[in-house]
Write a protein that holds these residues in place. Structure first.
Motif, PDB file in Angstrom:
ATOM      1  N   ASP A 143       0.863  -1.177   0.000  1.00  0.00           N
ATOM      2  CA  ASP A 143       0.000   0.000   0.000  1.00  0.00           C
ATOM      3  C   ASP A 143       0.901   1.228   0.000  1.00  0.00           C
ATOM      4  OD1 ASP A 143      -1.810   2.026   0.331  1.00  0.00           O
ATOM      5  OD2 ASP A 143      -2.779   1.198   2.123  1.00  0.00           O
ATOM      6  N   LEU A 144       1.076   1.842  -1.176  1.00  0.00           N
ATOM      7  CA  LEU A 144       2.022   2.950  -1.293  1.00  0.00           C
ATOM      8  C   LEU A 144       1.593   4.183  -0.502  1.00  0.00           C
ATOM      9  CD1 LEU A 144       3.208   2.892  -5.034  1.00  0.00           C
ATOM     10  CD2 LEU A 144       4.308   1.937  -3.003  1.00  0.00           C
ATOM     11  N   GLN A 145       0.302   4.359  -0.263  1.00  0.00           N
ATOM     12  CA  GLN A 145      -0.131   5.511   0.520  1.00  0.00           C
ATOM     13  C   GLN A 145       0.381   5.441   1.957  1.00  0.00           C
ATOM     14  OE1 GLN A 145      -1.873   8.441  -0.123  1.00  0.00           O
ATOM     15  NE2 GLN A 145      -1.381   7.916  -2.247  1.00  0.00           N
ATOM     16  N   LYS A 146       0.685   4.238   2.420  1.00  0.00           N
ATOM     17  CA  LYS A 146       1.235   4.087   3.772  1.00  0.00           C
ATOM     18  C   LYS A 146       2.754   4.217   3.793  1.00  0.00           C
ATOM     19  CE  LYS A 146      -2.518   1.137   5.472  1.00  0.00           C
ATOM     20  NZ  LYS A 146      -2.887  -0.201   6.022  1.00  0.00           N
ATOM     21  N   VAL A 147       3.359   4.306   2.604  1.00  0.00           N
ATOM     22  CA  VAL A 147       4.804   4.525   2.524  1.00  0.00           C
ATOM     23  C   VAL A 147       5.034   6.025   2.685  1.00  0.00           C
ATOM     24  CG1 VAL A 147       6.865   4.312   1.078  1.00  0.00           C
ATOM     25  CG2 VAL A 147       5.131   2.503   1.057  1.00  0.00           C
ATOM     26  N   ASN A 148       5.160   6.463   3.906  1.00  0.00           N
ATOM     27  CA  ASN A 148       5.121   7.891   4.216  1.00  0.00           C
ATOM     28  C   ASN A 148       6.518   8.506   4.358  1.00  0.00           C
ATOM     29  OD1 ASN A 148       5.789   6.577   6.532  1.00  0.00           O
ATOM     30  ND2 ASN A 148       4.309   7.615   7.858  1.00  0.00           N
ATOM     31  N   VAL A 149       7.472   8.014   3.583  1.00  0.00           N
ATOM     32  CA  VAL A 149       8.799   8.646   3.569  1.00  0.00           C
ATOM     33  C   VAL A 149       8.799   9.769   2.520  1.00  0.00           C
ATOM     34  CG1 VAL A 149       9.907   6.483   4.237  1.00  0.00           C
ATOM     35  CG2 VAL A 149       9.770   7.087   1.828  1.00  0.00           C
ATOM     36  N   ASP A 150       9.682  10.744   2.691  1.00  0.00           N
ATOM     37  CA  ASP A 150       9.783  11.840   1.736  1.00  0.00           C
ATOM     38  C   ASP A 150      10.265  11.307   0.387  1.00  0.00           C
ATOM     39  OD1 ASP A 150       9.103  13.385   3.859  1.00  0.00           O
ATOM     40  OD2 ASP A 150      11.056  14.360   4.092  1.00  0.00           O
ATOM     41  N   SER A 151       9.714  11.862  -0.693  1.00  0.00           N
ATOM     42  CA  SER A 151      10.087  11.388  -2.028  1.00  0.00           C
ATOM     43  C   SER A 151      10.373  12.556  -2.957  1.00  0.00           C
ATOM     44  CB  SER A 151       8.985  10.505  -2.621  1.00  0.00           C
ATOM     45  OG  SER A 151       7.785  11.239  -2.796  1.00  0.00           O
ATOM     46  N   PHE A 152      11.255  12.304  -3.916  1.00  0.00           N
ATOM     47  CA  PHE A 152      11.648  13.284  -4.925  1.00  0.00           C
ATOM     48  C   PHE A 152      11.582  12.556  -6.266  1.00  0.00           C
ATOM     49  CE2 PHE A 152      14.180  15.952  -7.567  1.00  0.00           C
ATOM     50  CZ  PHE A 152      14.310  17.198  -6.961  1.00  0.00           C
ATOM     51  N   SER A 153      10.710  13.026  -7.164  1.00  0.00           N
ATOM     52  CA  SER A 153      10.513  12.350  -8.449  1.00  0.00           C
ATOM     53  C   SER A 153      10.938  13.252  -9.601  1.00  0.00           C
ATOM     54  CB  SER A 153       9.045  11.947  -8.630  1.00  0.00           C
ATOM     55  OG  SER A 153       8.624  11.066  -7.609  1.00  0.00           O
ATOM     56  N   VAL A 154      11.570  12.660 -10.599  1.00  0.00           N
ATOM     57  CA  VAL A 154      12.038  13.388 -11.777  1.00  0.00           C
ATOM     58  C   VAL A 154      11.463  12.719 -13.014  1.00  0.00           C
ATOM     59  CG1 VAL A 154      14.050  14.124 -13.122  1.00  0.00           C
ATOM     60  CG2 VAL A 154      14.176  14.049 -10.622  1.00  0.00           C
ATOM     61  N   ALA A 155      10.929  13.531 -13.927  1.00  0.00           N
ATOM     62  CA  ALA A 155      10.410  13.040 -15.203  1.00  0.00           C
ATOM     63  C   ALA A 155      11.028  13.855 -16.331  1.00  0.00           C
ATOM     64  CB  ALA A 155       8.886  13.138 -15.242  1.00  0.00           C
TER      65      ALA A 155
END
Length: 560
Positions: free
Chosen positions: A436-448
């Motif tokens: 369940d990715l919504q419970k993966v509550n670590v900070d994230s940085f995404s690049v596209a």
């Protein structure tokens, strides 16, 4: 707020195929089925077809008397030579080609075919039009000039290159001169050592390049589809060296190139191997947490690992996660996907299980057909018509250093694209735990990448929205690889950012601010804030339990 539009690729097929197609493949029988549909359409409606044939005839008549009916795209390098405009013969041949393309597209658009059949037909027509471009023939003015300048030797060199590619490169024109590069000699040269090895991966720890370093290590997870050294090409392009010089402790995963013996390796296998590698990085650095960064399929792997850790109540092992051109939401609109049905998916699974692996060369061919003018016909002209060697380009060397995917992992990717499980809590199970990715509550940085034809930027944006925690999304002005290899100092680099992540990617883009330069410094500031305290640099690599085993880049990267 300002009026702006997302740039569209110059080459039409660039937005026709993507990562889904490379994993699923495209069967010849499905293409032939569309060709038969078009043929039957012509026979079933002869009056309609005759009308378009007469219209084409009228345009060709005007072209013959010298009229210029169609303009070429100024960014289309195929017809950049002035001869195409100034020479009467070449101008007429180009205009005839453009008139034929336009009329064929009109014939398809105005037909009574169902919408899906029209979309498939446009896809085939585009590929056919690219293949039959007059620039691909020996009458190409560049080929004529080279023939005269070389005294005829260009023809013989081109025939030799063609013969060699037919024998040794599956009939595809080579994209790069491989003799110019060697991994460990002028690629992947950053000093370091392998500190851990299991059946699936080697873990490389790099030597520090700064007086002080941050406490929390960075573990880089490359895609399983390619080798790791995209992060460590030449020193001026090396993401690894950039991190080391800015005080990060860097560990690199080097995946093993699987063969038929490893057919049972699936996503869960990769997650287990990656969990072991992160535990080693934690043990060596004496830090309880790591920062993760994953590219393409490596991003899917680190997301699955975090979901698995969350389900085990061990997510505290991860401080942050960075995703580079990675898909977690797998719903991609692509005309080529209309060729994929249940039979196609089952046939793809069956082929890879019979062989044990999905050969990287098969994926490379599909990737090449995503942008045929750039990745096929450009080299057709250079290698065969001009008789020249392909260029010596490090990125293309890496891109052609193919790897394989084990059959089980290939099957997992097919199911991933078919069911889009990460959009629903618990729909994907990894290592026996629901994700369940919504419970993966670590900070994230995404690049596209705004021009990315493999993982389209709007889908990467939607993937970011699936994550819990504090999320940051950056849109680079580049394509798939160039979005990653974007070091400071690149004069063409810029990126877009908007702190407000709305549900609509186009709305996000409309309000985003454009920034000049690379995203690397922005990410570096972000990751340093999540890397703990600075301390005096420890020059030793490994520890008593995990001593240095072999100098970087290790052994797995050399496996073919």
């Amino acid at each position: 707020m300002r009026d702006k539009s997302v740039p569209t690729p110059v080459t039409p097929p660039a937005n026709k195929m993507n990562a889904q197609n490379a994993v699923m493949g495209l069967r010849g029988r499905d293409v032939l089925s569309t060709v038969r549909t078009l043929a039957m359409q012509g026979l079933r409606r002869p009056v309609y077809s005759a009308k378009h044939a007469l219209a084409l005839g009228g345009q060709l008549g005007r072209v013959l008397i010298g009229d210029t009916l169609h303009k070429t795209n100024p960014n289309d390098a195929r017809f950049a030579d002035p001869t195409w405009q100034l020479n009467p013969f070449y101008r007429r041949s180009l205009q005839a080609y453009l008139a034929w393309q336009q009329q064929l597209n009109r014939w398809i658009e105005e037909s009574d075919l169902p919408a899906d059949d029209r979309t498939r037909a446009r896809f085939i027509a585009t590929l056919l039009g690219d293949a039959l471009a007059p620039s691909n023939s020996l009458l190409n003015p560049l080929a004529i000039k080279e023939l005269l300048n070389s005294g005829g030797t260009s023809i013989f060199k081109g025939m030799r290159h063609l013969y060699d590619d037919l024998l040794h490169n599956s009939g595809m024109p080579r994209q790069v001169n491989k003799t110019a590069f060697e991994v460990g000699r002028n690629l992947a040269t950053t000093p370091g050592s392998v500190v851990f090895r299991n059946e699936m991966l080697e873990l490389i720890q790099y030597k520090p390049m700064s007086e002080k370093q941050y406490a929390k290590p960075l573990v880089i997870v490359p895609p399983q589809i390619n080798k790791f050294y995209i992060f460590d090409l030449s020193p001026e392009k090396s993401f690894v060296q950039y991190c080391l010089k800015n005080g990060l402790q860097v560990f690199m995963v080097s995946w093993r190139n699987p063969d038929a013996r490893h057919r049972e390796w699936g996503l869960s296998s990769y997650v287990q191997a990656l969990e072991a590698a992160t535990d080693v990085a934690r043990a060596i650095t004496g830090c309880k947490e790591v920062n993760l960064i994953g590219a393409c399929a490596g991003g899917l792997t680190i997301a699955a690992l975090q979901g698995h850790l969350q389900a085990k109540r061990q997510l505290r092992k991860v401080t942050s996660a960075s995703y580079l051109v990675s898909l977690l939401d797998s719903q991609i609109e692509s005309p080529a996907m209309l060729f994929a049905d249940e039979k196609t998916l089952e046939a793809a699974k069956r082929r890879s299980y019979q062989n044990g692996v999905l050969d990287g060369r098969d994926m490379a061919r599909v990737f090449a057909w995503m942008r045929p003018n750039d990745l096929i016909w450009n080299y057709w002209v250079n290698n065969y018509l001009l008789g020249k060697q392909p260029p010596a380009f490090d990125i293309l060397y890496w891109n052609n250093d193919n790897t394989r995917l084990p059959a089980a992992f290939h099957g997992d990717l097919l199911d991933f694209f078919k069911h889009n499980p990460l959009t629903r809590p618990g729909a994907l199970e990894v290592c026996g735990t629901p994700i369940d990715l919504q419970k993966v509550n670590v900070d994230s940085f995404s690049v596209a990448g705004i021009n990315d034809h493999i993982t389209p930027w709007d889908v990467v944006y939607r993937s970011t929205l699936l994550l819990g925690g504090d999320r940051r999304f950056v849109l680079s002005n580049s394509g798939h690889i160039q979005s990653i290899l974007n070091p400071p100092g690149n004069p063409k680099a810029n990126f877009f950012e908007n702190a407000k992540l709305t549900s609509d990617p186009r709305a996000w883009y409309y309000d985003a601010q454009q920034h000049t330069g690379s995203w690397w410094p922005v990410w570096m500031e972000w990751i340093q804030a999540r890397s703990g305290e600075q301390r005096e640099t420890l020059l030793a690599i490994g520890n008593q339990n995990y001593p240095p085993m072999q100098a970087a880049p290790g052994t797995y990267v050399h496996e073919v």
